[in-house]
Design an enzyme around this catalytic site. Structure first.
Site, PDB file in Angstrom:
ATOM      1  N   HIS A 519       0.809  -1.223   0.000  1.00  0.00           N
ATOM      2  CA  HIS A 519       0.000   0.000   0.000  1.00  0.00           C
ATOM      3  C   HIS A 519       0.845   1.277   0.000  1.00  0.00           C
ATOM      4  O   HIS A 519       0.293   2.389  -0.082  1.00  0.00           O
ATOM      5  CB  HIS A 519      -0.976  -0.016   1.184  1.00  0.00           C
ATOM      6  CG  HIS A 519      -0.371   0.328   2.511  1.00  0.00           C
ATOM      7  ND1 HIS A 519      -0.086  -0.624   3.469  1.00  0.00           N
ATOM      8  CD2 HIS A 519       0.013   1.504   3.045  1.00  0.00           C
ATOM      9  CE1 HIS A 519       0.423  -0.044   4.540  1.00  0.00           C
ATOM     10  NE2 HIS A 519       0.494   1.257   4.297  1.00  0.00           N
ATOM     11  N   ASP A 567      -0.745  -7.519   1.453  1.00  0.00           N
ATOM     12  CA  ASP A 567      -0.156  -6.177   1.473  1.00  0.00           C
ATOM     13  C   ASP A 567       1.373  -6.277   1.624  1.00  0.00           C
ATOM     14  O   ASP A 567       1.938  -5.980   2.679  1.00  0.00           O
ATOM     15  CB  ASP A 567      -0.758  -5.368   2.623  1.00  0.00           C
ATOM     16  CG  ASP A 567      -0.282  -3.930   2.645  1.00  0.00           C
ATOM     17  OD1 ASP A 567       0.304  -3.487   1.641  1.00  0.00           O
ATOM     18  OD2 ASP A 567      -0.504  -3.258   3.676  1.00  0.00           O
ATOM     19  N   SER A 683       4.405   1.768   8.410  1.00  0.00           N
ATOM     20  CA  SER A 683       3.990   0.681   7.533  1.00  0.00           C
ATOM     21  C   SER A 683       5.157   0.202   6.681  1.00  0.00           C
ATOM     22  O   SER A 683       6.020   0.981   6.277  1.00  0.00           O
ATOM     23  CB  SER A 683       2.861   1.132   6.607  1.00  0.00           C
ATOM     24  OG  SER A 683       1.730   1.499   7.346  1.00  0.00           O
TER      25      SER A 683
END
Length: 758
Positions: A519, A567, A683
């Site tokens: 992402h 992801d 992330s």
């Protein structure tokens, strides 16, 4: 009997009260200070201290004896001194310099003095042109020499304080060294020019009784030698070693342990009367540090721990079942090695301790022979590390014990790398350089005898011994020392930058590939505008590969606006990175490198790694914060997982109206609900575990239910994370690397060797 008389008689039995007399208090040192381990009571150790550049003379410590007298201040001549004093450090004089000149010519060189060297025409200077006298009584740099390159071996030079016999350097020629006055020769007194164009044995130096090694020198020089024992990669200039050490290392042996060989490490710890309780505890920490460090490398190791005074005591024998388990060895050292173990037998008998090692080796050899495995036994390498705080004062010279060990191990020129004996002394005046050199191995380009000023210096030196900064090709290594930077502690952690600033984090898994979250990118993104910061360097991205099954809008029609299954993404760097102390890959499960780090058998499968790393219901793990701190979480698996993943659905959150949590949290997600919640921007970073002082990534940071950094605040350069709203318990979710194995194998099969999945 009258009660008061009873009390008087009882007090008479207590040392230092009415029984054994106290020692006198007139024990000061001129221009220095002193400390006491147990006041003025019998058994107390008095330690003298002097300002930098000075040393206590004629001794650094004294013992309060049972008769109420301190051990005498005896000078080298044998005469007794009435008071200790602080004397100025000095370095030995340069007596000879072949084919050149040096200046100034002095008998005494105080700290800060500079020696300058120059060669005659036709000769080239090897080594430093100048040397500075350091505060530990030792000249800096290597030994300079003038050489014309005309003979088989280079001119070996002459150390300060020594004279050399022999000025021919052809094959099989010999040179001999002798130190003048009270200086002790450390290294090889005689060296031979070998067919390799190198001098045999260890480079000699002349050491004054008061001289000692600096912390950084011990860490570098012992680390350089012991890394060879472990079969590790050569040290590089980035390791922080000085030029002379790097040069000598290039001449050193390249002892690479084969797959079917192993290493025995014997740790001999002085527990004699002169060792204070404080120093004894530091000595125990020293043992634990060495065991822990060695066990973190890809070498099958067994450990023996022996404490010794008048007689040795086995804490762990090399053939005990626990000897191969570093954690068990450390535990047994903590519980079995105690300050009062040796009672009244408080002499220093190094010979007996080495004979204990000899007997262990004999027993192990007999056991292997009885089982028809003598050839296997001969492949074991042996490293003996002796720690002492003084001269041996009983049992006689340990030289014959060393000879016995060498004999049973068949240590000859073709097997010299099967035995290394290191000798460490702690205490400026109490440790005898001759005694250390007597037992230490003499290997080309290496040092095996060291002396440190204090036990605190010993502790500091071993914080960085076998420091991962110097080891180039192993995954999952981080620097554990107190002085390490965050980059050194987590050298695989990278920053992924977009044009408009920071975007995501990632982890280095090879010299060309970075693992991160899908992402972080959009299909329309211009790759040329992105960079990956690896250590201090920004590198252009050559390509990125997003998992083909990742689709954030895949369930939009079901009322799930964002869906983060699969992801995960890979970034290929435009150029390979150079591994160093700040740049090194993390261990990826199910690969050969991770298998060696976990010390699993060669036929282990991927499921064995999953069991080893995620086999418990609560697994302690870590991630790296925006300000590069290591934060802790607990991964919930098996029976605890359903409760954890249910936290994805909470009032006010994006999935508040989802009825089935499995629709948003698939089997590929790991979950945590204890510890520090992750922030937006973290992330793509690694979710990692520590095993055997190595680091293994098990997941990629994907998403969470709460962003504690929504309002960015900083206090003392540390990110302040805000508390979640009342009633909300943060949950974080990570893509499990075990859940995307097929894709990783497909994309990284040319860069990493993977184990069988089943």
């Amino acid at each position: 009997m009258v009660p008061s008389v009873c009390a008087f008689l009882l007090l008479a039995l207590i040392p230092g009260v009415w029984g054994l007399p106290s020692c006198g208090q007139d024990v000061g040192i001129q221009d220095g200070t002193f400390s006491l381990s147990d006041g003025y009571r019998p058994g107390s150790v008095l330690t003298y201290s002097c300002p930098p550049g000075f040393y206590p003379y004629p001794t650094g410590s004294r013992l309060c004896q049972d008769d109420g007298r301190w051990t005498v201040l005896r000078m080298p001549s044998g005469r007794v001194s009435t008071q200790a004093q602080c004397k100025e450090m000095r370095c030995p004089a340069q007596l000879e310099f072949e084919n050149g000149s040096f200046w100034p010519r002095r008998a005494i060189h105080p700290v800060g003095s500079v020696l300058t060297f120059e060669c005659l025409d036709g000769y080239t200077l090897r080594g430093p042109a100048q040397r500075v006298c350091q505060g530990n009584g030792r000249w800096d740099g290597g030994i300079p020499a003038c050489d014309d390159g005309a003979e088989d071996c280079p001119n070996p030079g002459v150390p300060a304080g020594a004279t050399k016999t022999g000025n021919r350097y052809r094959l099989d020629d010999r040179v001999s060294y002798q130190c003048r006055g009270s200086l002790a020769l450390v290294g090889s007194p005689q060296r031979i020019c070998t067919q390799a164009g190198e001098w045999s044995g260890a480079q000699p130096s002349c050491r004054a009784p008061f001289s000692y090694d600096r912390v950084e020198d011990v860490g570098a020089e012992f680390g350089a030698s012991f890394s060879n024992v472990l079969g590790l990669a050569a040290f590089s200039a980035s390791s922080g070693l000085n030029t002379s050490i790097i040069k000598s290392q290039s001449l050193g042996r390249r002892l690479i342990l084969s797959n079917d060989s192993s290493l025995n490490v014997y740790l001999l710890v002085d527990s004699s009367k002169s060792v204070s309780k404080q120093n004894f505890e530091i000595f125990k920490e020293w043992v634990e540090n060495i065991v822990d460090r060695v066990a973190s490398f890809e070498v099958d190791s067994s450990f023996s721990v022996i404490s010794y005074a008048t007689q040795p005591k086995r804490i762990v024998a090399i053939y005990d079942p626990e000897a191969t388990d570093s954690e068990e060895v450390i535990s047994l050292t903590k519980t079995r090695m105690n300050f009062q173990d040796h009672g009244n037998g408080t002499g220093t008998n190094i010979r007996a301790a080495l004979l204990e090692v000899y007997n262990m080796i004999l027993f192990q050899q007999a056991s292997f022979t009885q089982n028809g495995k003598l050839d296997e036994w001969k492949k074991i390498r042996h490293a003996i590390i002796v720690l002492t705080d003084g001269k041996y004062n009983m049992g006689g010279s340990p030289k014959d014990a060393v000879a016995k060990i060498e004999d049973v191990l068949e240590i000859k020129p073709n097997r010299k790398d099967y035995l290394d004996i290191y000798a460490f002394g702690v205490g400026t005046m109490e440790v005898d350089w001759d005694g250390l050199n007597e037992i230490a191995s003499k290997k080309e380009g290496e040092r095996h005898a060291f002396k440190l000023d204090t036990s605190q210096d010993l502790k500091a030196a071993f914080e960085d011994v076998l420091d991962p900064r110097s080891i180039d090709d192993l995954c999952g290594l981080g620097n554990h020392s107190l002085s390490a930077t965050n980059e050194q502690r987590h050298p695989w952690h990278v920053l992924i930058k977009a044009t408009k600033g920071e975007s995501c984090r990632g982890s280095l898994i090879t010299d060309r590939w970075v693992l991160t979250a899908a992402h972080c990118f959009s299909e329309a993104a211009d790759m040329s505008l992105w960079r990956v910061q690896v250590g201090p360097t920004e590198i252009v991205i050559q390509d990125w590969v997003i998992h083909p099954d990742y689709n954030v809008t895949a369930k939009a029609s079901q009322g799930i606006p964002e869906f983060y299954d699969y992801d995960v993404a890979l970034i290929q760097l435009q150029q390979p990175v150079q591994f160093s102390g700040r740049v090194r890959p993390v261990c990826l499960p199910c690969t050969a490198g991770a298998n060696r780090a976990l010390k699993k058998p060669s036929n282990a499968m991927c499921k064995d790694h999953e069991e080893a790393l995620l086999g418990r219901e609560q697994v302690p793990a870590h991630f790296i914060s925006l300000d590069n701190q290591r934060l802790d979480v607990q991964i919930k698996t098996n029976n605890m997982r359903p409760t954890c993943i249910s936290g994805a659905i909470q009032p006010g959150m994006i999935y508040a109206n989802v009825s089935d949590v499995a629709a948003v949290v698939t089997d590929r997600f790991l979950c945590s609900d204890d510890g520090s919640p992750a922030c937006k921007g973290e992330s793509g970073g690694s979710l990692f575990l520590e095993k055997r002082r190595r680091y293994f990534q098990v997941g990629v940071m994907s998403w969470g239910t709460y962003n504690p950094c929504a309002r960015k605040q900083k206090k003392d350069n540390t990110m302040v994370r805000s508390e979640p709203p009342h009633g909300h318990k943060p949950h974080d979710f990570y893509i499990s690397l075990f859940g995307v194995q097929g894709w990783l194998r497909q994309k990284l099969g040319g860069s990493l060797t993977f184990l069988r999945e089943q």
